[in-house]
Design a protein around this motif. Sequence first.
Motif, PDB file in Angstrom:
ATOM      1  N   TYR A   1      -4.080 -22.882   0.189  1.00  0.00           N
ATOM      2  CA  TYR A   1      -3.279 -22.347   1.287  1.00  0.00           C
ATOM      3  C   TYR A   1      -3.018 -20.862   1.061  1.00  0.00           C
ATOM      4  CZ  TYR A   1       0.764 -22.470   4.592  1.00  0.00           C
ATOM      5  OH  TYR A   1       1.646 -22.274   5.624  1.00  0.00           O
ATOM      6  N   LYS A   2      -2.631 -20.493  -0.138  1.00  0.00           N
ATOM      7  CA  LYS A   2      -2.359 -19.084  -0.442  1.00  0.00           C
ATOM      8  C   LYS A   2      -3.607 -18.235  -0.244  1.00  0.00           C
ATOM      9  CE  LYS A   2       1.119 -20.356  -3.913  1.00  0.00           C
ATOM     10  NZ  LYS A   2       1.587 -20.173  -5.306  1.00  0.00           N
ATOM     11  N   GLN A   3      -4.746 -18.738  -0.696  1.00  0.00           N
ATOM     12  CA  GLN A   3      -5.977 -17.974  -0.547  1.00  0.00           C
ATOM     13  C   GLN A   3      -6.414 -17.881   0.911  1.00  0.00           C
ATOM     14  OE1 GLN A   3      -7.415 -16.153  -2.874  1.00  0.00           O
ATOM     15  NE2 GLN A   3      -5.806 -16.818  -4.291  1.00  0.00           N
ATOM     16  N   ALA A   4      -6.118 -18.911   1.686  1.00  0.00           N
ATOM     17  CA  ALA A   4      -6.435 -18.856   3.116  1.00  0.00           C
ATOM     18  C   ALA A   4      -5.647 -17.747   3.795  1.00  0.00           C
ATOM     19  CB  ALA A   4      -6.123 -20.206   3.766  1.00  0.00           C
ATOM     20  N   ILE A   5      -4.386 -17.561   3.395  1.00  0.00           N
ATOM     21  CA  ILE A   5      -3.571 -16.476   3.938  1.00  0.00           C
ATOM     22  C   ILE A   5      -4.155 -15.127   3.537  1.00  0.00           C
ATOM     23  CG2 ILE A   5      -1.329 -15.320   3.688  1.00  0.00           C
ATOM     24  CD1 ILE A   5      -0.071 -18.139   3.575  1.00  0.00           C
ATOM     25  N   VAL A   6      -4.515 -14.986   2.271  1.00  0.00           N
ATOM     26  CA  VAL A   6      -5.056 -13.716   1.778  1.00  0.00           C
ATOM     27  C   VAL A   6      -6.332 -13.329   2.531  1.00  0.00           C
ATOM     28  CG1 VAL A   6      -6.129 -12.591  -0.223  1.00  0.00           C
ATOM     29  CG2 VAL A   6      -4.012 -13.912  -0.506  1.00  0.00           C
ATOM     30  N   HIS A   7      -7.176 -14.307   2.817  1.00  0.00           N
ATOM     31  CA  HIS A   7      -8.486 -14.009   3.404  1.00  0.00           C
ATOM     32  C   HIS A   7      -8.488 -14.058   4.938  1.00  0.00           C
ATOM     33  CE1 HIS A   7     -10.393 -13.803  -0.485  1.00  0.00           C
ATOM     34  NE2 HIS A   7      -9.868 -14.966  -0.821  1.00  0.00           N
ATOM     35  N   ALA A   8      -7.407 -14.511   5.560  1.00  0.00           N
ATOM     36  CA  ALA A   8      -7.375 -14.601   7.023  1.00  0.00           C
ATOM     37  C   ALA A   8      -7.154 -13.239   7.660  1.00  0.00           C
ATOM     38  CB  ALA A   8      -6.264 -15.555   7.459  1.00  0.00           C
ATOM     39  N   SER A   9      -7.660 -13.087   8.862  1.00  0.00           N
ATOM     40  CA  SER A   9      -7.391 -11.898   9.671  1.00  0.00           C
ATOM     41  C   SER A   9      -6.444 -12.292  10.798  1.00  0.00           C
ATOM     42  CB  SER A   9      -8.688 -11.342  10.264  1.00  0.00           C
ATOM     43  OG  SER A   9      -9.205 -12.236  11.242  1.00  0.00           O
ATOM     44  N   GLU A  10      -5.943 -11.301  11.495  1.00  0.00           N
ATOM     45  CA  GLU A  10      -5.048 -11.574  12.617  1.00  0.00           C
ATOM     46  C   GLU A  10      -5.726 -12.457  13.659  1.00  0.00           C
ATOM     47  OE1 GLU A  10      -2.887  -8.851  16.006  1.00  0.00           O
ATOM     48  OE2 GLU A  10      -2.857  -8.136  13.935  1.00  0.00           O
ATOM     49  N   ALA A  11      -7.023 -12.273  13.842  1.00  0.00           N
ATOM     50  CA  ALA A  11      -7.753 -13.050  14.838  1.00  0.00           C
ATOM     51  C   ALA A  11      -7.876 -14.521  14.445  1.00  0.00           C
ATOM     52  CB  ALA A  11      -9.144 -12.452  15.049  1.00  0.00           C
ATOM     53  N   ASP A  12      -7.629 -14.843  13.182  1.00  0.00           N
ATOM     54  CA  ASP A  12      -7.724 -16.225  12.709  1.00  0.00           C
ATOM     55  C   ASP A  12      -6.470 -17.041  13.007  1.00  0.00           C
ATOM     56  OD1 ASP A  12     -10.319 -16.053  11.576  1.00  0.00           O
ATOM     57  OD2 ASP A  12      -9.486 -15.025   9.828  1.00  0.00           O
ATOM     58  N   ILE A  13      -5.417 -16.414  13.541  1.00  0.00           N
ATOM     59  CA  ILE A  13      -4.190 -17.133  13.859  1.00  0.00           C
ATOM     60  C   ILE A  13      -4.270 -17.649  15.298  1.00  0.00           C
ATOM     61  CG2 ILE A  13      -1.684 -17.002  14.019  1.00  0.00           C
ATOM     62  CD1 ILE A  13      -2.876 -16.709  11.171  1.00  0.00           C
ATOM     63  N   VAL A  14      -4.150 -18.968  15.440  1.00  0.00           N
ATOM     64  CA  VAL A  14      -4.216 -19.603  16.758  1.00  0.00           C
ATOM     65  C   VAL A  14      -2.991 -20.495  16.930  1.00  0.00           C
ATOM     66  CG1 VAL A  14      -6.743 -19.559  16.858  1.00  0.00           C
ATOM     67  CG2 VAL A  14      -5.573 -21.536  15.839  1.00  0.00           C
ATOM     68  N   HIS A  15      -2.741 -20.919  18.174  1.00  0.00           N
ATOM     69  CA  HIS A  15      -1.587 -21.767  18.470  1.00  0.00           C
ATOM     70  C   HIS A  15      -2.069 -23.149  18.899  1.00  0.00           C
ATOM     71  CE1 HIS A  15       0.197 -17.735  18.707  1.00  0.00           C
ATOM     72  NE2 HIS A  15       1.298 -18.329  18.314  1.00  0.00           N
ATOM     73  N   THR A  16      -1.604 -24.169  18.180  1.00  0.00           N
ATOM     74  CA  THR A  16      -2.018 -25.533  18.475  1.00  0.00           C
ATOM     75  C   THR A  16      -0.817 -26.384  18.877  1.00  0.00           C
ATOM     76  OG1 THR A  16      -3.037 -27.550  17.595  1.00  0.00           O
ATOM     77  CG2 THR A  16      -1.834 -26.181  16.027  1.00  0.00           C
ATOM     78  N   GLU A  17      -1.038 -27.285  19.846  1.00  0.00           N
ATOM     79  CA  GLU A  17      -0.020 -28.253  20.254  1.00  0.00           C
ATOM     80  C   GLU A  17      -0.214 -29.586  19.525  1.00  0.00           C
ATOM     81  OE1 GLU A  17      -0.545 -28.664  24.428  1.00  0.00           O
ATOM     82  OE2 GLU A  17       0.177 -26.655  24.908  1.00  0.00           O
TER      83      GLU A  17
END
Length: 336
Positions: free
Chosen positions: A212-228
Amino acid sequence: MSLTEQLGIEVPLICGAMYPCSNPELVAAVSAAGGIGVVQPLSMIYVYRHDLREGFRLIRRITDKPVGMNVLIERSSKFYLDRMKTWLDVALEEGVRFFVTSLGNPKWVVERVAPLGGVVYHDVTERKWAEKGLAGGVHGLIAVNDRAGGHAGPKSAAQLRDELGDLGVPLVCAGGIGDAAGFVAALQMGYAGVQMGTRFIATDECGAHDDYKQAIVHASEADIVHTERVTGVPLAVIRTPYVERIGLKAGPIARWMLRGRRTKHWMRTIYALRSAWQLKRASLGGGAREATSKDYWQAGKSVAGIDRVEPAGAIVRRFAAALSASGTVRPGGPRS
């Protein structure tokens, strides 16, 4: 009065309460460095398996600096509300004097803590909720913007500052801040402080799984999505193959139940139970676990400013140094 004066802290920086990522060691590390960590009682008790009182005492063995506690005040369950009142009493007995409320009317919390010198801030996403919080007597507002992780608001930090700036209480910016420059910019915008969550997940002390921590480090702003698909209402998460495969919208039956006056309570309960299990499994992992493509990882757009996992105290100190170097005048306080 400034946020730092109200809370008795040195740096106007809050580590927001996070289910399931708020472990006592993380809370203590942020407070010890001069900010303030906020306990999430469900995480303390049901995730990290500490009796709440003993959890507070564990924090006290690490630091004697102020800490806070999150109080979820939605009245959908009398059993849960009664339990939250008990937890609030425990926190007060253990010396906690800062509380962050959300999802309901904060009046009963203010009535319990204010006579003891306690301070209550309320999570809001728009003016009508801010006005209701102020009617309940809260001392400040945490303005959750559209860049936040978890359940984000619909408006930008600037829009919220303009909308809430005349209410006469300190405003805390929550959402989208992952680096020192963003922290200073929020204070220069007129916010009294900043609340961060995602940035503090990617720390040595946080109990989240390293994936999880590494996913945050490697994610970009475009990788954030909203799910229901997790809670029934849009939740900001990191895009993974699993998230893409199942889609972002709730199914037709869930949507129908969420619209019904009688059925929405049951649907929310189902979602709450399911999401608690999903988020705990994905966030903490441990032992032999499945591939991370089936994970829901909550995160905000602050991932754009996060480039490494590091000690929580180092983040607080770096942000404090940047604020001091900027010469920014904090609302209600002296020049930094």
